[in-house]
Scaffold this active site. Structure first.
Site, PDB file in Angstrom:
ATOM      1  N   CYS A  65       0.863  -1.182   0.000  1.00 23.04           N
ATOM      2  CA  CYS A  65       0.000   0.000   0.000  1.00 23.04           C
ATOM      3  C   CYS A  65       0.898   1.230   0.000  1.00 23.04           C
ATOM      4  CB  CYS A  65      -0.903   0.005   1.230  1.00 23.04           C
ATOM      5  SG  CYS A  65      -1.874   1.522   1.429  1.00 23.04           S
ATOM      6  N   CYS A 122       0.514   3.228   3.503  1.00 27.84           N
ATOM      7  CA  CYS A 122       0.980   2.784   4.822  1.00 27.84           C
ATOM      8  C   CYS A 122       1.992   1.652   4.783  1.00 27.84           C
ATOM      9  CB  CYS A 122      -0.211   2.354   5.672  1.00 27.84           C
ATOM     10  SG  CYS A 122      -1.025   0.840   5.095  1.00 27.84           S
ATOM     11  N   CYS A 141      -7.302  -1.264   1.716  1.00 30.02           N
ATOM     12  CA  CYS A 141      -6.176  -1.697   2.527  1.00 30.02           C
ATOM     13  C   CYS A 141      -6.713  -2.000   3.923  1.00 30.02           C
ATOM     14  CB  CYS A 141      -5.114  -0.597   2.598  1.00 30.02           C
ATOM     15  SG  CYS A 141      -3.791  -0.941   3.796  1.00 30.02           S
ATOM     16  N   CYS A 198      -5.059   0.829   6.635  1.00 26.77           N
ATOM     17  CA  CYS A 198      -5.379   2.260   6.621  1.00 26.77           C
ATOM     18  C   CYS A 198      -6.721   2.588   5.972  1.00 26.77           C
ATOM     19  CB  CYS A 198      -4.271   3.043   5.918  1.00 26.77           C
ATOM     20  SG  CYS A 198      -4.150   2.765   4.131  1.00 26.77           S
ATOM     21  N   CYS A 247      -9.229  -6.045  -9.389  1.00 30.84           N
ATOM     22  CA  CYS A 247      -8.871  -5.019 -10.366  1.00 30.84           C
ATOM     23  C   CYS A 247      -8.397  -3.793  -9.584  1.00 30.84           C
ATOM     24  CB  CYS A 247     -10.089  -4.689 -11.228  1.00 30.84           C
ATOM     25  SG  CYS A 247      -9.722  -3.753 -12.710  1.00 30.84           S
TER      26      CYS A 247
END
Length: 259
Positions: free
Chosen positions: A134, A137, A180, A183, A210
């Protein structure tokens, strides 16, 4: 993104919802129209700039059309999406902090639920062994072994790691938002048409994640390799610097030694 798929994929998605042939035709044209609206209102201009008026991503349009089509079917009101700033997420920051740490496109995708233009992220063609993190984070989101070429223009995966799917009764038709898990940042959408992509891991899992490349940073297992940020605006030069790395990948500052 629905209209980018093979016709067989659309048939499978609609079959999952128990719709007839006439409904399938209506869904196809509504989805196609929605995709046109989304691509013109949420994509980047030919100059690479974001539109002046930003809104929350293509799923709202697709969900709207699907809701009209499925208006005779009961929908669970409790399935409303939770805020990306929900206290259940372990990593939380103020809006000013997010804006200072992310590029404009990354903020648009992660915090506003926007969508990048297809075929623009350098991670779309990334084939090395490694992990996709991510960009907000640093949470490990996808393993390179699960990546496959869906032909849609966005990095696609058969399964995820620390991801959270915002399930909805319309998931089989419009997809479900992927976030995510740490976060709450918007990553993209999960679709249930994985079996269409024969010969890939998606055919085994039944899912196609996707994902917007701008929400990711790729860390290769190759020794000495530089992490690759998915936002294409970071790749205007052939020699990426540390300044192009997310904050969590930068080395700690050197403290001055005082006598």
């Amino acid at each position: 993104r629905i209209s980018d798929l093979p016709t067989e994929s659309l048939k499978i998605a609609i079959k999952d919802q128990g719709l007839g042939l006439s409904d399938m035709c209506k869904t196809f044209f509504c989805s196609l129209a929605a995709a046109v609206v989304v691509s013109s209102s949420h994509g980047l201009s030919p100059t690479g700039r974001l539109p002046k008026k930003l809104s929350n991503g293509r799923r709202e349009v697709l969900i709207g059309t699907a809701t009209v089509i499925l208006s005779q079917q009961p929908v669970n009101a409790a399935s409303a999406e939770k805020s990306r700033d929900d206290p259940s997420y372990s990593i939380r920051k103020t809006d000013d902090e997010w804006r200072s740490e992310l590029s404009r496109l990354e903020y648009f995708v992660l915090r506003n639920g926007g969508t990048e233009r297809p075929f623009t992220s350098p991670l779309y063609n990334e084939k090395r062994e490694g992990t996709f993190l991510c960009v907000g984070c640093g949470a490990p989101l996808f393993n390179s072994a699960e990546k496959f070429n869906s032909g849609t223009g966005w990095p696609s995966f058969a399964s995820g790691l620390e991801v959270e799917v915002q399930k909805t009764p319309l998931e089989g038709l419009t997809g479900a938002e992927v976030r995510c898990k740490r976060c709450g940042g918007h990553l993209g959408d999960r679709f249930t048409d994985g079996k269409v992509f024969t010969g890939t891991r998606a055919a085994e899992t039944g899912y196609r994640y996707c994902i917007d490349g701008a929400a990711l940073v790729f860390v290769s297992k190759e020794a000495g390799s530089v992490p690759v940020r998915g936002d294409p605006t970071y790749h205007t030069s052939s020699s990426p610097s540390q300044q192009s790395l997310p904050k969590f990948l930068l080395p700690p500052p050197i403290k001055a030694v005082t006598s």
